[in-house]
Enzyme design. Structure first.
Site, short mmCIF file in Angstrom:
data_model
loop_
_atom_site.label_atom_id
_atom_site.label_comp_id
_atom_site.label_asym_id
_atom_site.label_seq_id
_atom_site.Cartn_x
_atom_site.Cartn_y
_atom_site.Cartn_z
N SER A 1 -6.05 -2.88 6.03
CA SER A 1 -7.34 -3.47 6.34
C SER A 1 -8.34 -2.37 6.68
CB SER A 1 -7.22 -4.44 7.52
OG SER A 1 -8.47 -4.97 7.86
N CYS A 2 -9.62 -2.69 6.56
CA CYS A 2 -10.69 -1.79 6.99
C CYS A 2 -11.78 -2.64 7.61
CB CYS A 2 -11.19 -0.95 5.83
SG CYS A 2 -11.90 -1.91 4.47
N GLY A 3 -13.00 -2.15 7.63
CA GLY A 3 -14.08 -2.90 8.24
C GLY A 3 -14.36 -4.22 7.56
#
Length: 277
Positions: free
Chosen positions: A203-205
């Site tokens: 996941s990221c932002g």
């Protein structure tokens, strides 16, 4: 939980992993044009954080500290230099700093008088909005350094971060013109202890950089899963899983041991998941 209003540098060093540190450094400058500021920055915290950076913070700040920027946290009005946002708007800003009600915040400044004026202003601002576990670091960053506290000199500390973060930039799997060779990606994942057959949640932002890392991981024989909501969703729906005290990312994972690897902006979180035996 009652906390001391003023804490000493030695205490901060000893309790570093249990607090959220904010740099309240502010450089005096002429008041911004009210109409221009409102058109460009009012309640546009993402824009402000990208454009209104403080050079003193960028040059040096306590390791992991986010910058509580007076030029963003407040806005200029006709009769006030630092006008207060609504509680909802203020909460939206500080969430971007990885701050949530219930955190023990330690605020510091720098320069004249140890930066106590700016730090105290930030302190009372948080108290106004109902944050009760707030302290000021006595003596500011200089006193912290004298107490053997760790500082850093880069601009990548702002934003939400996970406990025991290990940076894994998208550049590990992508070059200027596309994905790197599979063998290079294999080595990059192996260097983080992720091997063929491991299950990872990435996941990221907002899910962009993570998508590329997820694809590279799948090509390398890793069981890669993309968490669509990213840090942005967690900040609003499950903030307890962010900001230095993360113990579990996904509610459904109850019998798994997770090791978190977090990235900021063009970085991503890779969570290596191993079954408990």
């Amino acid at each position: 939980m009652a906390v001391d209003m003023i804490v000493e540098p030695k205490w901060v060093v000893q309790n570093f992993g249990n607090i959220r540190i904010l740099d309240a450094s502010w450089t005096f400058k002429p008041k911004a044009d009210v109409a221009e500021y409102k058109a460009k920055y009012y309640n546009k915290f993402g824009v402000g954080m990208n454009e209104l950076k403080n050079p003193e913070y960028l040059a040096e700040h306590i390791n992991g500290a986010a910058h509580f920027n007076f030029d963003i946290a407040y806005y200029p009005s006709e009769d006030e230099r630092f006008t207060l946002y609504t509680p909802e708007e203020f909460s939206s800003y500080v969430k971007r700093l990885g701050v949530f009600n219930g955190d023990h915040l330690v605020i510091y400044g720098r320069g004249k008088d140890g930066g106590m004026a700016a730090a105290s202003r930030a302190y009372w601002t948080f108290r106004y909005y109902g944050y009760t576990t707030v302290s000021v670091l006595n003596g500011g960053i200089e006193a912290f350094k004298l107490a053997q506290g760790v500082v850093q000199s880069d601009s990548k500390a702002e934003g939400i971060r996970c406990k025991d973060a290990i940076h894994f930039p998208i550049g590990e799997v992508c070059a200027a013109k596309g994905f790197k060779k599979k063998t290079d990606c294999d080595q990059a994942f192996a260097a983080k202890g992720i091997k063929v057959g491991d299950t990872v949640v990435i996941s990221c932002g907002i899910g962009l950089s993570a998508s590329a890392i997820c694809l590279a991981a799948a090509r390398s024989g890793i069981v890669a899963k993309l968490y669509n909501g990213g840090v942005h969703e967690l900040a609003y729906k499950a903030p307890q899983h962010l900001n230095m005290r993360v113990t579990l990312l996904l509610h459904a994972i109850t019998v798994l041991r997770c090791t978190y690897i977090h990235f900021t902006f063009l970085y991503a979180i890779v969570i290596k998941i191993e079954r408990i035996v």
